[in-house]
Structures are given as C-alpha cells and as structure tokens.
Write a protein that holds these residues in place. Structure first.
Motif, mmCIF file in Angstrom:
data_model
loop_
_atom_site.group_PDB
_atom_site.id
_atom_site.type_symbol
_atom_site.label_atom_id
_atom_site.label_comp_id
_atom_site.label_asym_id
_atom_site.label_seq_id
_atom_site.Cartn_x
_atom_site.Cartn_y
_atom_site.Cartn_z
ATOM 1 N N GLY A 76 -29.040 -41.254 -107.886
ATOM 2 C CA GLY A 76 -28.379 -42.001 -108.955
ATOM 3 C C GLY A 76 -27.629 -41.191 -109.974
ATOM 4 N N LYS A 77 -27.449 -39.881 -109.746
ATOM 5 C CA LYS A 77 -26.748 -39.067 -110.745
ATOM 6 C C LYS A 77 -25.286 -39.492 -110.895
ATOM 7 N N ALA A 78 -24.630 -39.740 -109.777
ATOM 8 C CA ALA A 78 -23.216 -40.141 -109.838
ATOM 9 C C ALA A 78 -23.057 -41.454 -110.598
ATOM 10 N N ALA A 79 -23.976 -42.377 -110.397
ATOM 11 C CA ALA A 79 -23.900 -43.669 -111.084
ATOM 12 C C ALA A 79 -24.077 -43.503 -112.586
ATOM 13 N N ARG A 80 -24.758 -42.443 -113.001
ATOM 14 C CA ARG A 80 -24.978 -42.179 -114.428
ATOM 15 C C ARG A 80 -23.917 -41.244 -115.006
ATOM 16 N N ASN A 81 -22.908 -40.912 -114.221
ATOM 17 C CA ASN A 81 -21.879 -39.952 -114.650
ATOM 18 C C ASN A 81 -22.495 -38.601 -115.008
ATOM 19 N N TRP A 82 -23.510 -38.202 -114.236
ATOM 20 C CA TRP A 82 -24.202 -36.940 -114.457
ATOM 21 C C TRP A 82 -23.953 -36.013 -113.274
ATOM 22 N N GLY A 83 -22.690 -35.895 -112.914
ATOM 23 C CA GLY A 83 -22.333 -35.088 -111.759
ATOM 24 C C GLY A 83 -22.506 -35.863 -110.464
ATOM 25 N N PRO A 84 -22.098 -35.271 -109.352
ATOM 26 C CA PRO A 84 -22.212 -35.958 -108.065
ATOM 27 C C PRO A 84 -23.650 -36.002 -107.571
ATOM 28 N N ASP A 85 -23.929 -36.923 -106.665
ATOM 29 C CA ASP A 85 -25.240 -36.956 -106.032
ATOM 30 C C ASP A 85 -25.408 -35.729 -105.138
ATOM 31 N N THR A 86 -26.644 -35.431 -104.799
ATOM 32 C CA THR A 86 -26.944 -34.278 -103.958
ATOM 33 C C THR A 86 -26.239 -34.415 -102.612
ATOM 34 N N ILE A 87 -25.633 -33.321 -102.140
ATOM 35 C CA ILE A 87 -24.849 -33.399 -100.897
ATOM 36 C C ILE A 87 -25.745 -33.604 -99.684
ATOM 37 N N GLU A 88 -27.019 -33.216 -99.765
ATOM 38 C CA GLU A 88 -27.978 -33.615 -98.749
ATOM 39 C C GLU A 88 -28.607 -34.938 -99.182
ATOM 40 N N ASP A 89 -29.588 -35.409 -98.466
ATOM 41 C CA ASP A 89 -30.243 -36.665 -98.811
ATOM 42 C C ASP A 89 -31.013 -36.528 -100.122
ATOM 43 N N SER A 90 -31.147 -37.655 -100.812
ATOM 44 C CA SER A 90 -31.971 -37.678 -102.009
ATOM 45 C C SER A 90 -33.441 -37.495 -101.639
ATOM 46 N N LEU A 91 -34.218 -37.050 -102.615
ATOM 47 C CA LEU A 91 -35.646 -36.847 -102.402
ATOM 48 C C LEU A 91 -36.443 -38.028 -102.948
ATOM 49 N N THR A 92 -37.629 -38.228 -102.410
ATOM 50 C CA THR A 92 -38.514 -39.266 -102.918
ATOM 51 C C THR A 92 -39.154 -38.787 -104.216
ATOM 52 N N LYS A 93 -39.770 -39.719 -104.932
ATOM 53 C CA LYS A 93 -40.438 -39.334 -106.182
ATOM 54 C C LYS A 93 -41.533 -38.310 -105.908
ATOM 55 N N GLU A 94 -42.256 -38.480 -104.825
ATOM 56 C CA GLU A 94 -43.314 -37.529 -104.492
ATOM 57 C C GLU A 94 -42.732 -36.141 -104.233
ATOM 58 N N GLU A 95 -41.598 -36.081 -103.543
ATOM 59 C CA GLU A 95 -40.955 -34.800 -103.260
ATOM 60 C C GLU A 95 -40.403 -34.169 -104.536
ATOM 61 N N ASP A 108 -41.554 -34.601 -107.609
ATOM 62 C CA ASP A 108 -42.680 -34.103 -108.400
ATOM 63 C C ASP A 108 -43.221 -32.799 -107.820
ATOM 64 N N LYS A 109 -43.287 -32.714 -106.503
ATOM 65 C CA LYS A 109 -43.786 -31.510 -105.857
ATOM 66 C C LYS A 109 -42.870 -30.321 -106.105
ATOM 67 N N ASN A 110 -41.579 -30.581 -106.257
ATOM 68 C CA ASN A 110 -40.592 -29.512 -106.442
ATOM 69 C C ASN A 110 -40.269 -29.249 -107.909
ATOM 70 N N ASN A 111 -41.165 -29.642 -108.813
ATOM 71 C CA ASN A 111 -40.874 -29.514 -110.236
ATOM 72 C C ASN A 111 -42.061 -28.896 -110.968
ATOM 73 N N VAL A 112 -41.892 -27.671 -111.460
ATOM 74 C CA VAL A 112 -42.881 -27.069 -112.360
ATOM 75 C C VAL A 112 -42.512 -27.525 -113.764
ATOM 76 N N ASP A 113 -43.148 -28.584 -114.235
ATOM 77 C CA ASP A 113 -42.765 -29.239 -115.477
ATOM 78 C C ASP A 113 -43.191 -28.393 -116.672
ATOM 79 N N ILE A 114 -42.234 -27.902 -117.412
ATOM 80 C CA ILE A 114 -42.493 -27.020 -118.544
ATOM 81 C C ILE A 114 -43.359 -27.698 -119.597
ATOM 82 N N ARG A 115 -43.251 -29.013 -119.716
ATOM 83 C CA ARG A 115 -44.041 -29.735 -120.715
ATOM 84 C C ARG A 115 -45.529 -29.699 -120.378
ATOM 85 N N ILE A 116 -45.829 -29.841 -119.105
ATOM 86 C CA ILE A 116 -47.222 -29.798 -118.662
ATOM 87 C C ILE A 116 -47.776 -28.385 -118.773
#
Length: 582
Positions: free
Chosen positions: A202-221, A223-231
């Motif tokens: 949904g990045k393109a729909a939000r005018n936040w750059g183009p969508d990923t050129i590969e497939d989008s990831l699921t929420k689980e994917e 979260d797994k690929n994000n070391v959240d600085i806040r946590i």
C-alpha cells in the motif's frame, strides 16, 4: 528535460562475508558519463525511502526550500539530484537494508547497516562512471551513518560532511545520559521508518514511494524482519546490553577529511555528537562549523550549499577555492573552527533572524583561552562566583515536581560563554509525606537567558520551536564517572553507563552528581541574566524529544521526595566556559 541520467533500483551486491544480500539504489549521473567521463560520487544510505518524494514526506518543509534545491526527485535530508550532477557529481541514494526496495532485516543504526554502507561506498568507487572518490553528505540519519561508516575506513571514501548528526545511539538518542528518550522515537519510527519497510503493501496508494518490486510481505513476515527500535529501547537499559553494545564504535578511527556541521539549537539530539565527532576523529584535516536554524532548512540555503561545494570540490576534485587542502589553520586557509555568536535577540525560527548572528573563526575547540568559572547555587536561589556560607536544602517531588531555578545577578558587562558546561549537584532521595522513598532520581537541567526585563530570550530549536540556551540530563543510579577514561575532562565528565556501575542512591544520604550540559555559545549583554534550572522531569524547550515513558520512569521507582543541597559545605555549582574579551 533533466540535465542528468537517472538509473533506478540499481543492485549493490553485498558479499556473504559482510552479511550477504543486495541493496538497491538510485543513481543520478552527469550527462558526461555517457561519453566516458568520470566523476566523484556523493552517497547517502538510510531508511526513509530513496523514492519517497520530499514533497510528500514533509510538504511544509519542501515548500520552503530554495527553488534550485528542490524538484520531483528530491528526498528528505539528502543532496538534491538535479543540482549536484550539474556541478559534476554522481549522486547515489541507497535504500537501507529492510527499507524501500532493499530486502532483508530492518535494523536501524545497526552494525549490519554500517557494514552495508561500507560495501556500498566501495562499490561506488569502482564503477565505470566514478573517478574513485566518494564523499558523504546529508542531514541527521544521513549524517549519523557517515560517522559510523567512516570509522570502518572503506576503500574510496575520501571525505564526509556530517550535517547535524549524533554518533552515540545510547547517550544522544535512546537513553539520554541514562534516561529513556521515547517521545521522538515513537513518532519517528512509526512515520518515517516503519512506513517504508521493504514489502509493506500500500505504499504507492499512500504516495509513499512505489510498492516493493517483489511481492508484498505478510504481517508476520514484516514483524519477523523488523528489529523495532521502540521495543529494544525499552528492553535494553545499559550501553553494554545486547542491543546497544554493537552500535558502539571508535570515532578515533576516522581519518578522512571531515566538515562537522553542528547546530547550536540541536540541544535534544545532534549537537553534542557533532562536537564529539570533531574532537575525537584523528583526521589531520577536520573542521567544526556551527550554525543555527531549523533542522531541515540550513543545509539547502545558498550560503551553506556553497560551503559544501567548496569543501567537496577541494577533496573530490582538487579544485580548492578556500584553502582546504592546506589543512586547518594554514596561512590563507580555513580556520579549524567557525563559531556563530548568538548575540542579541533577533527572534527564532526565521532564516533572516539566524543570518543576523555574527561569526568568528578560531583555531581549536574548546578554546584555549577559556576561563572555566564556577557559579555556586545559593540559599536565596542565586548563582554567584562566591560560595554562600548559608546552607539550605530544597525539596521537590520526584518524577512530577516543579523545577528549581537559580538566577545570576545582572551581568555587569557583556560576557561570552562558548564551550562545554558541567554542573555538580549535591542531592538526596527522601521520604515524602506518605513515607514513600524513591529508589532512583532523574535530573533534567536547563540553562536559560533572560534579558534586562526578565523576559527569556529563545533560540531556534530543532523543529523551529523556542529553545533555551542548553540542556543536560542524568539518571542518578548511573552517575558514576570514570576519571581514567581518555575522553574524561574536567569540563566534560565521562559516564560509562554500563550495567556494572549502577549505584542506587542510599536513602537520606547526600550524594554528588556531575551533569554534562550540552556545548553551546551565547553572548550575555550587560544587564542580562542566566537561569540554571534543576527539575525531576521535562521542562520547556524539550519539544518533541520528551523523556517520559511510564515504564522507564515509573512512580514505583521515582515517586517520593528529592532534595538539593546548596551553600556551606555543599559543592553545588555550575561551571561556565567564559571567553575573555579581546
């Protein structure tokens, strides 16, 4: 027609020894590269999205940029790609791993990010259109990464311009001298980083750059690929904890020419890092340049673009119009330090106002002629170079209490303060009316400037907000100082902030705490005053950089009564770096 050649999503392969994977970048090349000409490279690497238009990222800021420094290709806090190729530079914007079009684990500020940057610099230096020389420039995050990658000494890296960039993740951002800095991080990470994660739909729909050129990831994917600085910021307490330890690097490894640009109004994030980086880098060719103004604008103003171009032309092209190549302080060269003197009260958050401040060059930092002068806190809430014989104990509620303010007499003559400030406070934790005793204490100190009518003079803060002269912080349980550390100075104490030095204050027993106040410059007119403020919580001037997370600053730990002892045998003072008039 753009006067440059643009390549999008060019792959930068990362070898397995450096973590493997691929980064993707946009390359903006001068037209001459099509005919075999070679040019130096200006590179940035960060998480904000190489394809997210500045105009969408921050519309109000974009609207204020000079015309020649903005276009449909502009990106937040990075060099303008329609301008620099016309000046004979290749501009490369790299999506950090896990963001934009670069797949992988999103882990901002990490050691992996810096290894990736090193590989990207070395890749750029050997491309057909490169002359082999790479310079780094950019604001904030794009300055932070410059310090770290320069310490890795990549091949081809020739010079850096860290423009308002801190270099100690623990001390400057996430644990402001031991206290969790949560407010900015929560907003920043959600809006500017996580919003551009690789694979987020949904990045393109939000005018936040183009969508990923590969497939989008699921929420689980995702979260797994994000070391959240806040946590991680909440989970890790000390500088040697697993999250922070890998982010520590040695600034003395930096040997390339550097121009460190420090904003005197950046008292809640970047200022100290720019001064620290300049002081500790071992480059023979280094300069410290002070500015004021809002965080996002000065970098793009004509006078500062000219400064950058002069420095880059010298080190990347050998075209030296100011004498940079002669070294700092050389005859007919560039003095090592360029001070901006905050004199008078021209207002804040105005480019015209900032331009009224005069400049003065110096040959070193801190200034050798500095007269370090202690002003003692007194029983009548004064500040004086003479110690008060009378003793007094001031009490205030821990965590939620009001600030104590100590005020100088009107200065008899114009006085300049330039350099590092430190305060020594005699404190105690005590039971409140209910009998509750705090386990710990947080200190929030502020230096304010009053005119002859007792009205505060404000300076431009990071977001254009009214800022005081300077601020400092310290968690009492982490007050330990290492006087044997090579960077410990009488004007700048070194707090280790490791797990091993934790020392909770004993109830009702006075203890001393040395609080570093961030470096500054201010010129106090005759008749004006300074105010030193001691508080158990955020006060005016913190802006969006509040330190108020309920788990880090709980009533269970910090609730109760705090005490400040002054006068008599109590060494409660603030030390000012006063510059004698010439």
């Amino acid at each position: 027609m753009p006067r440059f050649i643009m390549e999008t999503n060019t792959d930068i392969p990362i070898p397995q020894k450096a973590g493997g994977g691929v980064l993707r970048c946009n390359v903006y090349r001068p037209l001459g590269t099509e005919h075999g000409e070679k040019f130096p490279v200006l590179m940035t690497l960060g998480p904000y999205g190489k394809d997210v238009p500045y105009e969408n990222f921050h519309p109000a800021s974009f609207a204020e940029l000079p015309k020649e420094q903005k276009s449909q290709f502009s990106a937040w806090e990075t060099p303008e790609p329609t301008y620099w190729p016309r000046q004979g530079y290749v501009v490369i914007r790299v999506d950090e791993r896990g963001t934009g079009q670069s797949p992988g684990l999103l882990n901002t500020f990490s050691a992996q990010t810096m290894r990736d940057f090193k590989e990207a610099v070395e890749w750029a230096s050997v491309q057909d259109w490169s002359n082999g020389k790479v310079g780094l420039t950019g604001i904030s995050y794009y300055a932070i990464t410059q310090w770290a990658v320069a310490a890795l000494r990549p091949k081809g890296l020739t010079c850096i311009i860290p423009w308002e960039g801190m270099n100690d993740l623990y001390r400057d951002l996430e644990k402001r001298d031991g206290i969790m800095g949560n407010q900015f991080i929560e907003t920043w990470y959600d809006r500017q980083v996580a919003s551009g994660q690789y694979g987020l739909p949904g990045k393109a729909a939000r005018n936040w750059g183009p969508d990923t050129i590969e497939d989008s990831l699921t929420k689980e994917e995702l979260d797994k690929n994000n070391v959240d600085i806040r946590i991680e910021n909440l989970r890790n307490k000390f500088i040697d904890d697993p999250y922070f330890a890998p982010t520590v690097y040695d600034l003395t490894n930096i040997e390339v020419p550097l121009l460190s640009v420090a904003n005197l109004g950046g008292i809640t994030l970047h200022l100290r890092g720019n001064v620290r980086g300049y002081a500790r880098a071992t480059s023979k060719n280094k300069w410290l340049y002070f500015i004021t103004g809002r965080h996002d604008l000065p970098y793009y103003l004509p006078e500062y673009v000219a400064l950058q171009k002069s420095f880059l032309d010298a080190w990347l092209k050998g075209k030296d119009d100011r004498g940079w190549l002669k070294g700092p302080n050389a005859s007919d060269g560039v003095p090592a330090v360029n001070l901006l003197l905050r004199k008078g009260n021209p207002g804040f958050n105005s480019v015209d106002a900032e331009r009224r401040f005069p400049r003065r060059t110096e040959t070193e930092w801190p200034l050798e002629r500095t007269q370090y002068t202690k002003y003692y806190l007194s029983a009548n809430k004064g500040l004086s170079t003479t110690k008060d014989i009378a003793e007094k104990k001031f009490t205030f509620a821990g965590l939620t209490g009001n600030a104590l303010q100590f005020v100088t007499a009107p200065f008899e003559q114009e006085t300049e303060i330039t350099g590092h400030i430190v305060a020594n406070l005699v404190l105690a934790i005590e039971p409140d009316e209910s009998g509750k005793v705090p386990k710990d204490m947080d200190l929030f100190v502020t230096l304010r400037h009053l005119d002859s009518e007792n009205k505060e003079i404000f300076y431009t803060g990071t977001m254009g907000d009214p800022a005081p002269v300077s601020k400092g912080w310290l968690r009492a349980s982490l007050r330990a100082v290492d006087p044997t550390h090579p960077f410990h100075k009488h004007y700048q104490p070194h707090h280790p902030f490791t797990r091993a030095v934790v020392d909770y204050p004993p109830p009702t027993v006075p203890f001393e705490a040395l609080v570093e106040i961030w470096p500054t410059n201010v010129v106090i007119a005759a008749g004006n005053k300074l105010v030193f403020e001691v508080s158990p919580r955020d006060t005016q001037g913190v802006g969006i950089f509040g330190l108020n997370h309920p788990e880090d600053r709980s009533s269970e730990v910090f609730g109760g009564s705090n005490a400040l002892y002054v006068g008599g045998s109590h060494e409660s003072w603030i030390q000012f770096p006063i510059i004698p008039s010439q």
